[in-house]
Scaffold this active site. Structure first.
Site, PDB file in Angstrom:
ATOM      1  N   LYS A  46      17.635  47.317  39.077  1.00  0.00           N
ATOM      2  CA  LYS A  46      18.518  47.452  37.666  1.00  0.00           C
ATOM      3  C   LYS A  46      18.690  45.611  37.106  1.00  0.00           C
ATOM      4  CE  LYS A  46      22.733  46.475  39.381  1.00  0.00           C
ATOM      5  NZ  LYS A  46      23.782  45.137  38.941  1.00  0.00           N
ATOM      6  N   ASN A  47      18.019  44.760  38.025  1.00  0.00           N
ATOM      7  CA  ASN A  47      19.067  43.140  37.655  1.00  0.00           C
ATOM      8  C   ASN A  47      17.556  42.792  37.109  1.00  0.00           C
ATOM      9  OD1 ASN A  47      21.729  43.891  38.642  1.00  0.00           O
ATOM     10  ND2 ASN A  47      21.229  42.170  40.497  1.00  0.00           N
TER      11      ASN A  47
ATOM     12  N   ARG B 241      29.202  43.143  33.780  1.00  0.00           N
ATOM     13  CA  ARG B 241      28.655  41.091  33.235  1.00  0.00           C
ATOM     14  C   ARG B 241      27.630  41.116  32.554  1.00  0.00           C
ATOM     15  NH1 ARG B 241      30.603  36.198  34.958  1.00  0.00           N
ATOM     16  NH2 ARG B 241      29.038  35.229  34.231  1.00  0.00           N
TER      17      ARG B 241
ATOM     18  N   CYS C  58      35.500  38.818  37.932  1.00  0.00           N
ATOM     19  CA  CYS C  58      35.073  39.889  38.200  1.00  0.00           C
ATOM     20  C   CYS C  58      36.041  40.368  39.785  1.00  0.00           C
ATOM     21  CB  CYS C  58      33.786  40.615  37.705  1.00  0.00           C
ATOM     22  SG  CYS C  58      32.412  40.455  38.704  1.00  0.00           S
TER      23      CYS C  58
ATOM     24  N   ARG D  50      33.474  33.923  38.435  1.00  0.00           N
ATOM     25  CA  ARG D  50      31.990  33.826  37.574  1.00  0.00           C
ATOM     26  C   ARG D  50      31.734  33.617  35.595  1.00  0.00           C
ATOM     27  NH1 ARG D  50      29.129  40.068  38.580  1.00  0.00           N
ATOM     28  NH2 ARG D  50      26.869  38.854  37.724  1.00  0.00           N
TER      29      ARG D  50
ATOM     30  N   ASP E 242      23.744  40.409  46.873  1.00  0.00           N
ATOM     31  CA  ASP E 242      23.672  41.902  46.901  1.00  0.00           C
ATOM     32  C   ASP E 242      23.142  42.588  47.979  1.00  0.00           C
ATOM     33  OD1 ASP E 242      24.271  40.965  44.390  1.00  0.00           O
ATOM     34  OD2 ASP E 242      22.153  41.576  43.250  1.00  0.00           O
TER      35      ASP E 242
ATOM     36  N   ARG F  79      26.770  51.887  38.678  1.00  0.00           N
ATOM     37  CA  ARG F  79      26.724  51.018  38.062  1.00  0.00           C
ATOM     38  C   ARG F  79      25.041  50.696  38.897  1.00  0.00           C
ATOM     39  NH1 ARG F  79      30.605  46.493  37.631  1.00  0.00           N
ATOM     40  NH2 ARG F  79      28.960  45.452  36.357  1.00  0.00           N
TER      41      ARG F  79
HETATM   42  N1  EPU Z   1      27.464  30.137  37.974  1.00  0.00           N
HETATM   43  C1  EPU Z   1      28.023  28.759  37.393  1.00  0.00           C
HETATM   44  N2  EPU Z   1      28.368  29.412  36.759  1.00  0.00           N
HETATM   45  C2  EPU Z   1      27.375  29.901  35.622  1.00  0.00           C
HETATM   46  C3  EPU Z   1      26.902  30.930  35.589  1.00  0.00           C
HETATM   47  C4  EPU Z   1      26.936  31.239  37.025  1.00  0.00           C
HETATM   48  O1  EPU Z   1      28.563  28.489  38.211  1.00  0.00           O
HETATM   49  O2  EPU Z   1      27.256  29.581  34.585  1.00  0.00           O
HETATM   50  C5  EPU Z   1      27.544  30.736  39.732  1.00  0.00           C
HETATM   51  C6  EPU Z   1      28.006  32.251  40.016  1.00  0.00           C
HETATM   52  O3  EPU Z   1      28.981  32.217  39.795  1.00  0.00           O
HETATM   53  C7  EPU Z   1      28.263  32.300  41.690  1.00  0.00           C
HETATM   54  C8  EPU Z   1      25.905  31.435  41.060  1.00  0.00           C
HETATM   55  O4  EPU Z   1      26.280  30.657  40.589  1.00  0.00           O
HETATM   56  O5  EPU Z   1      27.959  30.885  42.733  1.00  0.00           O
HETATM   57  C9  EPU Z   1      25.329  32.654  40.971  1.00  0.00           C
HETATM   58  O6  EPU Z   1      25.620  33.336  40.181  1.00  0.00           O
HETATM   59  P1  EPU Z   1      24.255  33.829  39.231  1.00  0.00           P
HETATM   60  O7  EPU Z   1      24.183  33.736  37.429  1.00  0.00           O
HETATM   61  O8  EPU Z   1      22.535  33.887  39.366  1.00  0.00           O
HETATM   62  O9  EPU Z   1      25.017  35.878  38.498  1.00  0.00           O
HETATM   63  P2  EPU Z   1      24.555  36.211  37.283  1.00  0.00           P
HETATM   64  O10 EPU Z   1      23.357  36.206  36.575  1.00  0.00           O
HETATM   65  O11 EPU Z   1      25.606  36.696  36.628  1.00  0.00           O
HETATM   66  C10 EPU Z   1      23.417  38.310  38.927  1.00  0.00           C
HETATM   67  C11 EPU Z   1      22.988  39.787  38.940  1.00  0.00           C
HETATM   68  C12 EPU Z   1      23.629  39.454  40.201  1.00  0.00           C
HETATM   69  C13 EPU Z   1      23.213  38.964  41.475  1.00  0.00           C
HETATM   70  C14 EPU Z   1      23.514  37.161  40.833  1.00  0.00           C
HETATM   71  C15 EPU Z   1      23.130  36.665  42.301  1.00  0.00           C
HETATM   72  C16 EPU Z   1      22.564  40.794  37.145  1.00  0.00           C
HETATM   73  C17 EPU Z   1      23.082  41.847  36.101  1.00  0.00           C
HETATM   74  N3  EPU Z   1      23.035  40.753  37.933  1.00  0.00           N
HETATM   75  O12 EPU Z   1      24.032  37.732  38.569  1.00  0.00           O
HETATM   76  O13 EPU Z   1      24.200  41.289  40.699  1.00  0.00           O
HETATM   77  O14 EPU Z   1      24.714  38.869  42.329  1.00  0.00           O
HETATM   78  O15 EPU Z   1      22.507  37.335  39.877  1.00  0.00           O
HETATM   79  O16 EPU Z   1      21.495  36.279  43.084  1.00  0.00           O
HETATM   80  O17 EPU Z   1      20.845  40.052  36.675  1.00  0.00           O
HETATM   81  C18 EPU Z   1      24.313  42.930  42.017  1.00  0.00           C
HETATM   82  O18 EPU Z   1      23.602  43.821  41.686  1.00  0.00           O
HETATM   83  O19 EPU Z   1      25.906  43.504  42.886  1.00  0.00           O
HETATM   84  C19 EPU Z   1      25.122  42.349  40.711  1.00  0.00           C
HETATM   85  C20 EPU Z   1      26.233  41.341  40.835  1.00  0.00           C
END
Ligand code: EPU
Length: 421
Positions: A22-23, A93, A117, A122, A308, A400
């Site tokens: 998915k990711n 998101r 969320c 986030r 995850d 999802r």
């Molecule tokens: N963060 C910041 N600022 C930002 C972005 C992120 O502080 O601008 C922080 C977040 O709050 C968190 C950390 O950085 O503490 C890591 O978050 P990340 O941005 O890596 O998460 P994401 O890219 O939004 C993806 C996956 C998530 C997975 C995370 C971490 C997708 C669509 N989502 O989210 O997947 O948990 O990386 O590996 O790729 C899931 O599949 O259940 C899921 C939530």
């Protein structure tokens, strides 16, 4: 709204094949916006989040559809809009990753601010910081991220925040930089395998992305990308979830097609928990002859143990021998499952970003509520190990990110039924 009825106490047996990740599917589908023409993406799981992404691409003017053979075809020859609307973004998101490609292709993007969320606040500061460094002018107005920049220019960007690297911020900057002039260096880039998958896809389209999989990614701008055919990597989180489902039921499950090379931390944690994992060709056999042992685990960005899988591991720890400590270092508030697991008899103390799990619980079936994707998976796993019937409400969260989880578990001998309320 559907719910699952899980009648516990059956050891899972048999083999299950892992679907596409998915990711990586989500940013790769967004990446199709970069090329004028028809892209074909294979091995994309049929999930609610994927369908949402296809709707967003449709709202932008791309023709996006799943063919009979399962391939996704996206014709992004003509984009008629640069707006990703609130109604769609608010349900997922991950939609924020259309920001980078829109900016690169059209020089303008209007994407609903994804907000928070249930797994935490986030923020998107890193996404905006990266895009601004490339020269985009960005403001937040009426709940939308408004971005403009016809003349993005490569530069050096440090993309680290309080919790380390960010996957989708890395994806957004990588995609925005493909048409920027000169070279962009992303320091502290996310090194997750899904980012490598995205970079491989972009390179297949003619981009020049180097260093994906490390914390330093370089993107050399090009004039034009061409559409490509690409096969998405298998889902390491789905693989890990089935491995834990096997362990928690003391079963014997062969997980086929897992991306083994990306799962060292998962194997390490399972080994420490006393779970036997043996590779046989393409299959990982998970056998759980003795009791599960308590462990100490912290989630971390890749190559650490993935956030995850934290909730699913916690379900396993509830029935382990001894006291486990789970520390969440990626999303410190990702503990919505704690209270629901407690309804099933789990003994868990949460202290800030840490959960102390007293093992040896005799889990008993109960009505519980899914709050987010991975928490839902944890409740299903707990239900498989519990005595009696567990009713997991709101499984749309599960849909999802897991394709036909109920069917796949049933094929392994679980007593799981999907009922409509
Ligand atoms: N963060 C910041 N600022 C930002 C972005 C992120 O502080 O601008 C922080 C977040 O709050 C968190 C950390 O950085 O503490 C890591 O978050 P990340 O941005 O890596 O998460 P994401 O890219 O939004 C993806 C996956 C998530 C997975 C995370 C971490 C997708 C669509 N989502 O989210 O997947 O948990 O990386 O590996 O790729 C899931 O599949 O259940 C899921 C939530």
């Amino acid at each position: 709204m559907d719910r699952f009825i899980v009648r516990g106490g059956h050891k899972l047996r048999g083999t299950v094949r892992v679907g596409g990740a998915k990711n990586s599917s989500l940013p790769i589908l967004a990446g199709c916006l970069l090329a004028d023409g028809v892209s074909v993406i294979r091995n994309v799981p049929d999930l609610r989040d994927v369908r949402t992404m296809l709707q967003i691409l449709g709202a932008l003017g791309a023709r996006a559809e799943r063919k009979k053979n399962g391939d996704i075809e996206i014709d992004a020859t003509e984009l008629t809009s640069h707006t990703a609307p609130y109604e769609l973004v608010s349900t997922m998101r991950g939609s924020v990753c259309v920001l980078g490609p829109l900016l690169a292709r059209l020089g303008v993007a209007k994407v609903s601010h994804p907000g928070g969320c249930v797994i935490g606040s986030r923020p998107i500061d890193l996404h905006l910081k990266g895009l601004r460094a490339l020269g985009a002018r960005i403001s937040i107005r009426h709940g939308y991220i408004m971005a403009r920049g016809d003349d993005l220019a490569g530069t050096d960007i440090f993309l680290g925040g309080l919790f380390g690297s960010s996957c989708l911020a890395t994806a957004n900057v990588m995609m925005a930089a493909v048409y920027a002039s000169g070279s962009t260096v992303i320091e502290n880039a996310a090194s997750e395998p899904e980012m490598v998958d995205l970079a491989n896809y972009l390179n297949k389209m003619g981009a020049v992305v180097r260093g994906a999989g490390t914390h330093r990614i370089e993107v050399v701008g090009v004039r034009k990308l061409r559409p490509a055919k690409y096969t998405v990597m298998p889902d390491r989180i789905e693989a890990g979830t089935f491995m834990m489902a096997s362990a928690i039921t003391k079963g014997e499950v062969g997980v086929e097609g897992a991306p083994r090379g990306t799962m060292a931390a998962v194997f390490d944690v399972l080994a420490r928990a006393g779970v036997r994992v043996e590779a046989d060709g393409d299959t990982l056999w998970v056998r759980q002859p003795r009791k599960i042992k308590a462990t100490e685990v912290a989630t971390l960005p890749y190559p650490g143990f993935p956030t995850d899988l934290q909730a699913q591991l916690m379900a396993m720890m509830c029935v382990a021998d001894g006291i486990s400590v789970l520390t969440e270092k990626v999303f410190p508030d990702r503990f919505m499952h704690v209270a629901e697991l407690a309804r099933m008899g789990a003994d868990i103390l949460r202290e800030g970003p840490r959960a102390i799990v007293k093992g040896g619980a005799k889990l008993s079936g109960a009505p519980v509520m899914a709050s987010d994707l991975r928490a839902s998976a944890a409740l299903v796993l707990a239900g498989l190990a519990a005595k009696g019937e567990t009713s997991v409400a709101r499984v749309y969260h599960l849909d999802r990110g897991y394709e036909r989880l109920d069917d796949k578990l049933r094929a392994l001998g679980a007593d799981v039924e999907r009922v409509k309320d």
